[in-house]
Write an enzyme that holds these catalytic residues in place. Structure first.
Site, PDB file in Angstrom:
ATOM      1  CG  HIS A   1       8.363  -1.412   6.139  1.00  0.00           C
ATOM      2  ND1 HIS A   1       8.566  -0.087   6.457  1.00  0.00           N
ATOM      3  CD2 HIS A   1       7.327  -1.430   5.265  1.00  0.00           C
ATOM      4  CE1 HIS A   1       7.684   0.664   5.804  1.00  0.00           C
ATOM      5  NE2 HIS A   1       6.938  -0.120   5.077  1.00  0.00           N
TER       6      HIS A   1
ATOM      7  CG  ASN B   1       2.051   1.864   9.037  1.00  0.00           C
ATOM      8  OD1 ASN B   1       1.814   0.762   8.548  1.00  0.00           O
ATOM      9  ND2 ASN B   1       2.754   2.785   8.388  1.00  0.00           N
TER      10      ASN B   1
END
Length: 327
Positions: free
Chosen positions: A218, A115
């Site tokens: 996460h 990302n």
């Protein structure tokens, strides 16, 4: 004019479909021919040597020489904080070429985008021009590596994550070549499923940036649990390897033999947050810097996690019947 108009519309549609298709390009990786395959895995690393990146790289070189590795896998977030600015960005050399200098690491590197890579010029990391700067570099969105006894399926996972589109915050993502994202993902999943179904490899290994299962910062990537995991479970995938969380971990799937392996500790780590309510199947977790090795034969796999000092933190071995291996 009516017939001509219809033809042109069809042509435009075909061009759009081709542009967003996630066709999986294949690469042949030569091995030593002795029935073994050995490689290292590192993720979330590109910080110009800082946050112990250089120390991890040194130990990778030492272990890589000891194992006589065939190649290196990167699980993404290759360049912080916001990817590369272009193909001439000095961060490529500063964070890759000048860091992984050991002789044993002068092998092919297979890389996926994370990302953070999408927050820069993502297309730059895919450019063949980078290979002219450092011939080790190979990065595509999704692709397949055939390494004789194993096939590695590299998957572009960032487009799966809804939040990057619906709530990007201050970040700007480079979605060129990905939009419209639903069509892109549909093509990718279809291509991956077909490739896995047709694979005759003894070992099937899937690599992506985001975790399917994680007890760290996460956590599980729900979009992958919903869309990707069923395909892996249905097609006898042995290992799913990822980064994203800056830690090392191994989690066993509860519905299949898949092992979820996180190697995202190539530089900045020590976040200190673990979700113990999500630890079903958890076999190993280390909230610090390090990397992972994979040692395969036709009948065995050995996974080892190392810390920043090169010490072994966790070793896992699994055997596979020889009959299955030669089919």
């Amino acid at each position: 004019m009516g017939s001509y108009h219809k033809t042109m519309v069809l042509l435009v549609v075909l061009l759009i479909v081709c542009r967003i298709s996630a066709d999986l390009e294949r690469f042949e990786q030569t091995t030593k021919g002795d029935g073994t395959l050995r490689f290292l895995v590192v993720g979330d690393w590109g910080r110009k040597g800082e946050f112990n990146q250089s120390r991890v790289a040194f130990q990778m070189g030492r272990i890589g020489e000891k194992m006589d590795i065939d190649f290196v896998v990167s699980t993404g977030d290759n360049f912080y904080d916001n990817g590369l600015k272009g193909v001439e960005d000095p961060n490529f050399v500063d964070s890759f070429t000048d860091i992984y200098t050991a002789k044993s690491l002068q092998k092919q590197w297979f890389n996926v985008l994370g990302n953070h890579d999408y927050r820069g010029d993502a297309v730059a990391q895919l450019s063949p021009l980078l290979r002219k700067i450092d011939s080790r570099w190979l990065c595509l969105r999704s692709f397949i590596v055939n390494a004789e006894l194993a096939e590695l399926f590299f998957v572009d996972t960032s487009p799966f994550v809804d939040e990057y589109f619906t709530n990007p915050g201050d970040h700007v993502y480079d979605w060129r070549g990905v939009s419209p994202v639903k069509t892109y993902i549909a093509h990718l999943l279809k291509d991956l499923e077909l490739a896995l179904e047709n694979s005759k490899a003894t070992w099937k290994i899937v690599v992506g940036h985001h975790a399917i299962r994680s007890v760290s910062h996460h956590g599980d990537t729900l979009e992958l649990v919903d869309q990707l995991l069923p395909i892996l479970q249905a097609n006898d995938v042995d290992l799913y390897i990822n980064g994203h969380d800056h830690c090392l971990q191994r989690i066993s799937d509860t519905k299949s033999p898949i092992q979820f392996l996180t190697s995202g500790a190539g530089s900045k780590a020590w976040r200190g947050d673990v979700n113990t309510s999500n630890d079903q199947g958890l076999k190993f977790f280390y909230d610090g810097q390090g990397f992972m090795s994979v040692d395969l034969t036709y009948t065995h796999v050995v996974i080892i996690f190392y810390d920043v000092f090169g010490s072994i933190l966790h070793r896992w071995t699994m055997s596979k019947p020889l009959l299955h291996s030669i089919m």
